[in-house]
Design a protein around this motif. Sequence first.
Motif, PDB file in Angstrom:
ATOM      1  N   PHE A   1     -21.775  47.439  60.792  1.00 31.20           N
ATOM      2  CA  PHE A   1     -20.384  47.871  60.745  1.00 31.20           C
ATOM      3  C   PHE A   1     -20.288  49.384  60.577  1.00 31.20           C
ATOM      4  O   PHE A   1     -19.443  50.040  61.191  1.00 31.20           O
ATOM      5  N   VAL A   2     -21.155  49.940  59.736  1.00 31.21           N
ATOM      6  CA  VAL A   2     -21.156  51.390  59.525  1.00 31.21           C
ATOM      7  C   VAL A   2     -21.578  52.115  60.799  1.00 31.21           C
ATOM      8  O   VAL A   2     -21.006  53.149  61.164  1.00 31.21           O
ATOM      9  N   GLU A   3     -22.584  51.584  61.495  1.00 31.39           N
ATOM     10  CA  GLU A   3     -22.993  52.173  62.766  1.00 31.39           C
ATOM     11  C   GLU A   3     -21.832  52.153  63.758  1.00 31.39           C
ATOM     12  O   GLU A   3     -21.605  53.123  64.500  1.00 31.39           O
ATOM     13  N   THR A   4     -21.080  51.060  63.767  1.00 34.15           N
ATOM     14  CA  THR A   4     -19.923  50.964  64.641  1.00 34.15           C
ATOM     15  C   THR A   4     -18.882  52.010  64.287  1.00 34.15           C
ATOM     16  O   THR A   4     -18.316  52.675  65.170  1.00 34.15           O
ATOM     17  N   PHE A   5     -18.634  52.193  62.992  1.00 30.59           N
ATOM     18  CA  PHE A   5     -17.693  53.217  62.531  1.00 30.59           C
ATOM     19  C   PHE A   5     -18.107  54.605  63.029  1.00 30.59           C
ATOM     20  O   PHE A   5     -17.282  55.387  63.534  1.00 30.59           O
ATOM     21  N   VAL A   6     -19.400  54.916  62.932  1.00 29.55           N
ATOM     22  CA  VAL A   6     -19.888  56.235  63.342  1.00 29.55           C
ATOM     23  C   VAL A   6     -19.685  56.453  64.838  1.00 29.55           C
ATOM     24  O   VAL A   6     -19.225  57.514  65.273  1.00 29.55           O
ATOM     25  N   TRP A   7     -19.988  55.419  65.648  1.00 26.94           N
ATOM     26  CA  TRP A   7     -19.871  55.598  67.092  1.00 26.94           C
ATOM     27  C   TRP A   7     -18.419  55.648  67.553  1.00 26.94           C
ATOM     28  O   TRP A   7     -18.083  56.386  68.486  1.00 26.94           O
TER      29      TRP A   7
ATOM     30  N   THR B   1     -18.865  43.747  72.588  1.00 25.12           N
ATOM     31  CA  THR B   1     -17.543  43.629  73.186  1.00 25.12           C
ATOM     32  C   THR B   1     -16.561  44.509  72.427  1.00 25.12           C
ATOM     33  O   THR B   1     -16.779  44.852  71.257  1.00 25.12           O
ATOM     34  N   GLN B   2     -15.482  44.866  73.092  1.00 21.76           N
ATOM     35  CA  GLN B   2     -14.467  45.672  72.426  1.00 21.76           C
ATOM     36  C   GLN B   2     -13.856  44.899  71.260  1.00 21.76           C
ATOM     37  O   GLN B   2     -13.520  45.479  70.223  1.00 21.76           O
ATOM     38  N   ALA B   3     -13.739  43.597  71.413  1.00 21.26           N
ATOM     39  CA  ALA B   3     -13.194  42.780  70.328  1.00 21.26           C
ATOM     40  C   ALA B   3     -14.109  42.815  69.097  1.00 21.26           C
ATOM     41  O   ALA B   3     -13.633  42.880  67.953  1.00 21.26           O
ATOM     42  N   ALA B   4     -15.433  42.786  69.338  1.00 18.00           N
ATOM     43  CA  ALA B   4     -16.382  42.838  68.220  1.00 18.00           C
ATOM     44  C   ALA B   4     -16.273  44.165  67.484  1.00 18.00           C
ATOM     45  O   ALA B   4     -16.297  44.214  66.246  1.00 18.00           O
ATOM     46  N   VAL B   5     -16.170  45.256  68.240  1.00 11.31           N
ATOM     47  CA  VAL B   5     -16.018  46.579  67.618  1.00 11.31           C
ATOM     48  C   VAL B   5     -14.737  46.634  66.800  1.00 11.31           C
ATOM     49  O   VAL B   5     -14.712  47.115  65.659  1.00 11.31           O
TER      50      VAL B   5
ATOM     51  N   LEU C   1      -9.415  53.790  58.432  1.00  8.83           N
ATOM     52  CA  LEU C   1     -10.417  54.790  58.803  1.00  8.83           C
ATOM     53  C   LEU C   1      -9.982  55.588  60.018  1.00  8.83           C
ATOM     54  O   LEU C   1     -10.425  56.731  60.212  1.00  8.83           O
ATOM     55  N   PHE C   2      -9.138  55.003  60.853  1.00  9.78           N
ATOM     56  CA  PHE C   2      -8.721  55.644  62.097  1.00  9.78           C
ATOM     57  C   PHE C   2      -7.210  55.605  62.243  1.00  9.78           C
ATOM     58  O   PHE C   2      -6.537  54.700  61.730  1.00  9.78           O
ATOM     59  N   GLU C   3      -6.731  56.595  62.962  1.00 14.98           N
ATOM     60  CA  GLU C   3      -5.330  56.601  63.395  1.00 14.98           C
ATOM     61  C   GLU C   3      -5.310  56.279  64.887  1.00 14.98           C
ATOM     62  O   GLU C   3      -6.076  56.845  65.660  1.00 14.98           O
ATOM     63  N   ARG C   4      -4.486  55.356  65.284  1.00 15.86           N
ATOM     64  CA  ARG C   4      -4.380  54.985  66.689  1.00 15.86           C
ATOM     65  C   ARG C   4      -3.528  56.002  67.424  1.00 15.86           C
ATOM     66  O   ARG C   4      -2.415  56.341  66.985  1.00 15.86           O
ATOM     67  N   ILE C   5      -4.070  56.528  68.521  1.00 23.05           N
ATOM     68  CA  ILE C   5      -3.371  57.510  69.337  1.00 23.05           C
ATOM     69  C   ILE C   5      -3.444  57.054  70.794  1.00 23.05           C
ATOM     70  O   ILE C   5      -4.283  56.205  71.140  1.00 23.05           O
ATOM     71  N   PRO C   6      -2.604  57.584  71.677  1.00 21.38           N
ATOM     72  CA  PRO C   6      -2.674  57.199  73.094  1.00 21.38           C
ATOM     73  C   PRO C   6      -4.063  57.470  73.677  1.00 21.38           C
ATOM     74  O   PRO C   6      -4.592  58.573  73.546  1.00 21.38           O
ATOM     75  N   GLY C   7      -4.663  56.460  74.265  1.00 15.60           N
ATOM     76  CA  GLY C   7      -5.966  56.612  74.894  1.00 15.60           C
ATOM     77  C   GLY C   7      -7.153  56.458  73.970  1.00 15.60           C
ATOM     78  O   GLY C   7      -8.295  56.595  74.403  1.00 15.60           O
TER      79      GLY C   7
ATOM     80  N   ILE D   1      -9.363  59.888  55.192  1.00 22.35           N
ATOM     81  CA  ILE D   1     -10.484  59.220  54.520  1.00 22.35           C
ATOM     82  C   ILE D   1     -11.639  59.022  55.493  1.00 22.35           C
ATOM     83  O   ILE D   1     -12.814  59.177  55.124  1.00 22.35           O
ATOM     84  N   GLY D   2     -11.344  58.702  56.734  1.00 24.27           N
ATOM     85  CA  GLY D   2     -12.392  58.542  57.732  1.00 24.27           C
ATOM     86  C   GLY D   2     -13.189  59.817  57.931  1.00 24.27           C
ATOM     87  O   GLY D   2     -14.420  59.772  58.085  1.00 24.27           O
ATOM     88  N   GLN D   3     -12.517  60.957  57.889  1.00 21.59           N
ATOM     89  CA  GLN D   3     -13.205  62.238  58.032  1.00 21.59           C
ATOM     90  C   GLN D   3     -14.168  62.462  56.873  1.00 21.59           C
ATOM     91  O   GLN D   3     -15.277  62.957  57.067  1.00 21.59           O
ATOM     92  N   ARG D   4     -13.743  62.094  55.657  1.00 26.87           N
ATOM     93  CA  ARG D   4     -14.608  62.270  54.494  1.00 26.87           C
ATOM     94  C   ARG D   4     -15.784  61.305  54.515  1.00 26.87           C
ATOM     95  O   ARG D   4     -16.859  61.609  54.009  1.00 26.87           O
TER      96      ARG D   4
END
Length: 321
Positions: free
Chosen positions: A27-33, A50-54, A69-75, A82-85
């Motif tokens: 999960f952490v590896e996924t967060f980094v990528w 799969t995108q669903a798994a990510v 951890l993320f903000e959803r933006i167009p594209g 917190i994600g940046q830290r």
Amino acid sequence: MNSLLRPPSVGETVLFQSVWSPMNLIFVETFVWVARLGSFRAAADRLNATQAAVSNRIATLEAEMGCELFERIPGGVRLSTIGQRALQPAEELLRAAASFKVSIGNPEQLKTTVRIGTIDSVVHAWLPRFIEMVKVRFPSLALDLNVDTSLGIGAELAERKLDLALLMGPVLRPGLKNIDLASMNCVWVAAPKFGLGGKQLGLEDLQAHPVLTFSRNSIPHIWLLRQFEELGISPPVISNSNSLSAMLRLACDGVGVALLPTPMVATTVDAGILEIISIVPEFPPLKLHAVYADDPENIIPSILSVIAREASLQIPNTPPD
């Protein structure tokens, strides 16, 4: 303040408390990528998931941390505050885990595939020795080899389609690390029928002959064109190919005068099929590099780059007699 010295935030504390199982490390590896690529889809392609798994992995981490951890933006997405830290500690965690696995694991049990891109010059010089040395260190490691031009290999590495590149470099792109390898000499050769052996020639003497050499817009090709430009004379007819093996075959068949890496022509020169031509100015040695993505989990490619350097330094690099 250094992130390793300041007290961890609530989000980081939860992150570190919840990642020590193999599943959560994924999960952490996924967060980094996702953070690096800015897209769930791109991260899924990189991780062969799969995108669903990510999406589910990120949702699990966010649920455990109690924050986004993320903000959803167009594209795509971008890191939240917190994600940046959390990104740097997460990268350090992956690096430590990879280093731990390699350092205590049995090399004979390391079963994975490393995607390596290289060029004809290396294939005909020290690639076999490199592969032998890798097999001694990691007997169960599989190598997926792709031979192309340096430009093509560099582009694939930048897109993370390759784990390691052995090419004419350096590749100056963000996130890539270049390791110097032994340089490689090149020589002019031609079939004896041209009658050019044993003479001291200049580039202008090539105008009357077809020239065979490296791929168009490669470093050697550009150097050659500049030399004719500086002399103020028109270049001869130059035939390019991304296969130096094809150029060598054509040179042996007397199609033209060829500029090729020294290791490629040694056997044919010794057999009298080709002869070395002395031309001024001499062609500068090829600068070779091992290049890999400077990612925290890229321990194996970094080790292989060191092995590549050792292999390149063990090969004689002098013109044949």
